[in-house]
Enzyme design. Structure first.
Site, mmCIF file in Angstrom:
data_model
loop_
_atom_site.group_PDB
_atom_site.id
_atom_site.type_symbol
_atom_site.label_atom_id
_atom_site.label_comp_id
_atom_site.label_asym_id
_atom_site.label_seq_id
_atom_site.Cartn_x
_atom_site.Cartn_y
_atom_site.Cartn_z
ATOM 1 N N CYS A 256 0.817 -1.218 0.000
ATOM 2 C CA CYS A 256 0.000 0.000 0.000
ATOM 3 C C CYS A 256 0.849 1.266 0.000
ATOM 4 O O CYS A 256 0.439 2.277 -0.580
ATOM 5 C CB CYS A 256 -0.979 -0.001 1.172
ATOM 6 N N HIS B 253 -2.117 1.752 6.929
ATOM 7 C CA HIS B 253 -2.525 1.924 5.535
ATOM 8 C C HIS B 253 -2.206 3.336 5.042
ATOM 9 O O HIS B 253 -1.971 4.249 5.836
ATOM 10 C CB HIS B 253 -4.023 1.642 5.404
ATOM 11 N N ASP C 102 -8.764 5.129 -2.990
ATOM 12 C CA ASP C 102 -7.860 4.071 -2.538
ATOM 13 C C ASP C 102 -7.415 3.256 -3.750
ATOM 14 O O ASP C 102 -8.177 2.437 -4.267
ATOM 15 C CB ASP C 102 -8.552 3.164 -1.521
#
EC number: 3.5.1.52
Length: 447
Positions: A267, A294, A311
Site C-alpha cells: 500500500c 494503511h 484508494d
C-alpha cells in the site's frame, strides 16, 4: 447474451391527448440498461435521466435489477415531469436530514467525546509531541518529489491518455451527459486513472524468485545497496526461494520516479505512486497516512467542491467509511500530507469519534494541532497573500465539513467490503502491525 426486439410506446393514454408513437429497438441484453436508455434517447430525444420505462404487461418499472431477457417486448416510456423531479429532490433532502443524529443521541456523543478527552489526559505520553512530529514531518520530503516537472512528464508518458479520456467520456454519456463541463470531464478522467492504475500496478506479498520465478519466503532484512538508496530504498526485504534456495531482494523504493519502472509494491508504494500520478495530471492531491497500517490518496474535486477519498489498492473512491465500517479498523490518526502542508482528517473516516479519541494517546489534541500548524506554516511561508488566503479559506471550509462529519448517522443499509488487497496471510500480519507505512522511517514494513 440474448438479442431482443422491444416495442417502445411513447405518449398517448396519459391524459395529454395525441396518438402514441411506437419505436422498435434492437437490443442485446448483455449491454445493460444504460445502453438501452441511450438507444431510446436516440429515437425519442428523452434524456436517459428523465426516462421512466414501464413494462406494459404488468406496469412494473424497468430498473437495474430487471431481467431484460424475461420481460415482454411491450414497453412504455414516460418522461419524468418537473413536478416529479421536485418530489424526488424533496425526498432526497428529507433522506439527508434523516441522516443527522437526533438531538438526544448527539448530546450523548458529545458527552462521550468530553469524557474521552478527559481520560486522554491520563494516557498520553509526555514527550512534547516529538514522536508525533517524527511520524508526520518526513513525509513532506516525500510529497515534494511529486512537484518535479521532469518526474511528472515521465509519469504522463506511461499513461494511455487517449484511452482513458475516451473511457471518461463514455462513462459520462452512459449517465446521459453528452456535453460535460471541464470539471465533469476532469472528475471522470480521475476515476478512469484510478481504475487503470488498479490494473497496471502489481501487489507484492512475497516477490517471485529472481532465478526461477517460483514462490519465496521472507528471511529478514538486508543492507540497502547504493543503487537502491539512490531511489529512497532505506529498507530491503530478503526472500529465499522454496525450490532453488536463491535469494531475492525486495527494496522498498520511495522515489515515485522509480516506481514508474517497478510498478509493484504494497500500500505504501501504491498510494505513493498513484498520488504522484494525480499531481502529474494537475489534480490537487494529498497522501493520506493512517497510523495503523494503511496509506491512500485524496484529491480535491472541483465538481463536488471538497476533498475526495481514493484508494488505489482497492480501486475505491469517495467511500471514506470503508476502513472503519468495512475493514473494522480501529483508527487513531489519519493525516493528509501535501506540498501545502499537513491536516488532521481523521473525522472524515470515522463515525465513532469518541472511541477514536480514546486511542489517540501519542500526545494531546492541542499538541497535535500545534505541530500540524507549525509544519504547514513552514511550507506555506513562501506563498503570495492571494495564494495563502485561498488555502486558508479552503482549510476553513474543510474544518467545518469535518466537524459535522463525525456526528452524521451511518447508513446501515450500505454494506462495505473488507480488505481485498494482499494475501490472507499478509492481511493477518498487517493487522498485528502499526508501523510507518512508507520506508522513509524505520519499522518492519507491514505496509
Amino acid at each position: 447474451m440474448v438479442a431482443r426486439r422491444f416495442v417502445v410506446r411513447q405518449g398517448g393514454g396519459g391524459g395529454g391527448g395525441g396518438e402514441a408513437e411506437e419505436h422498435e429497438v434492437e437490443y442485446d441484453t448483455e449491454h445493460g440498461l444504460d445502453i438501452l436508455r441511450l438507444q431510446i434517447f436516440s429515437l425519442t430525444s428523452v434524456p436517459p435521466e428523465l426516462q421512466k420505462i414501464v413494462v406494459e404487461a404488468d406496469g412494473s418499472v424497468v430498473d437495474d435489477g430487471t431481467d431484460l431477457e424475461a420481460i415482454s417486448e411491450g414497453l412504455r416510456l414516460v418522461a419524468i415531469t418537473g413536478e416529479e423531479e421536485e418530489a424526488e429532490a424533496a425526498a432526497a433532502a428529507e433522506a439527508a436530514r434523516a441522516q443527522e443524529k437526533s438531538d438526544e443521541e448527539l448530546a450523548r456523543m458529545i458527552q462521550a467525546e468530553e469524557e474521552a478527552l478527559l481520560l486522554q489526559q491520563y494516557s498520553i505520553r509526555n514527550d512534547g509531541g516529538e514522536e508525533f512530529r517524527e511520524r508526520v514531518e518526513p513525509y513532506m520530503h516525500q510529497v515534494l518529489m511529486y512537484e518535479d516537472p521532469m518526474r511528472q512528464e515521465a509519469a504522463r508518458k506511461t499513461v494511455p491518455m487517449d484511452e482513458l479520456q475516451e473511457k471518461a467520456l463514455v462513462s459520462l454519456a452512459k449517465e446521459g451527459n453528452f456535453s460535460p463541463s471541464k470539471d465533469e470531464e476532469d472528475h471522470a478522467f480521475l476515476l478512469q486513472l484510478l481504475f487503470w492504475f488498479k490494473q497496471s500496478f502489481r501487489w507484492v506479498n512475497a516477490p517471485p524468485c529472481d532465478s526461477c520465478g517460483r514462490e519465496t519466503f521472507n528471511v529478514g532484512m538486508g543492507t540497502a545497496l547504493p543503487s537502491e538508496i539512490k531511489f529512497g530504498a532505506n529498507r530491503v526485504e530478503i526472500y529465499r526461494c522454496n525450490y532453488c534456495s536463491s535469494t531475492t531482494r525486495f527494496p522498498r523504493y520511495n522515489d515515485p520516479y522509480k516506481l514508474l519502472e517497478t510498478r509493484k509494491g504494497r500500500c505504501g508504494e501504491w498510494a505513493n505512486c498513484f498520488t504522484f500520478y494525480c499531481r502529474s495530471f494537475g489534480y490537487e492531491a494529498r497522501l493520506i497516512l493512517d497510523f495503523t497500517d494503511h496509506v491512500w490518496t485524496e484529491c480535491f474535486s472541483n465538481l463536488y467542491g471538497r476533498w475526495m477519498h481514493l484508494d488505489p489498492c482497492e480501486g475505491v473512491y469517495d467511500n471514506p467509511l470503508l476502513y472503519e465500517k468495512g475493514w473494522n479498523k480501529k483508527l487513531d490518526y489519519v493525516i493528509a500530507i501535501s506540498k501545502d502542508g499537513v491536516r488532521d482528517v481523521t473525522k472524515r473516516y470515522t463515525r465513532k469519534w469518541h472511541e477514536v479519541l480514546s486511542r489517540r494517546i501519542i500526545t494531546s489534541e492541542d499538541t497535535v494541532s500545534a505541530i500540524l500548524s507549525s509544519i504547514t506554516g513552514k511550507y506555506r511561508s513562501g506563498l503570495s497573500i492571494d495564494g495563502l488566503t485561498a488555502l486558508e479559506n479552503r482549510d476553513k471550509k474543510e474544518s467545518e465539513e469535518l466537524s459535522k462529519a463525525a456526528y452524521l448517522e451511518v447508513d446501515t443499509s450500505i454494506s462495505l467490503p473488507g480488505r481485498q488487497s494482499g494475501s490472507v496471510e499478509w492481511r493477518k500480519a498487517s493487522q498485528k502491525c502499526s508501523t510507518y507505512i512508507l520506508s522513509i522511517t524505520s519499522g518492519n514494513g507491514c505496509g
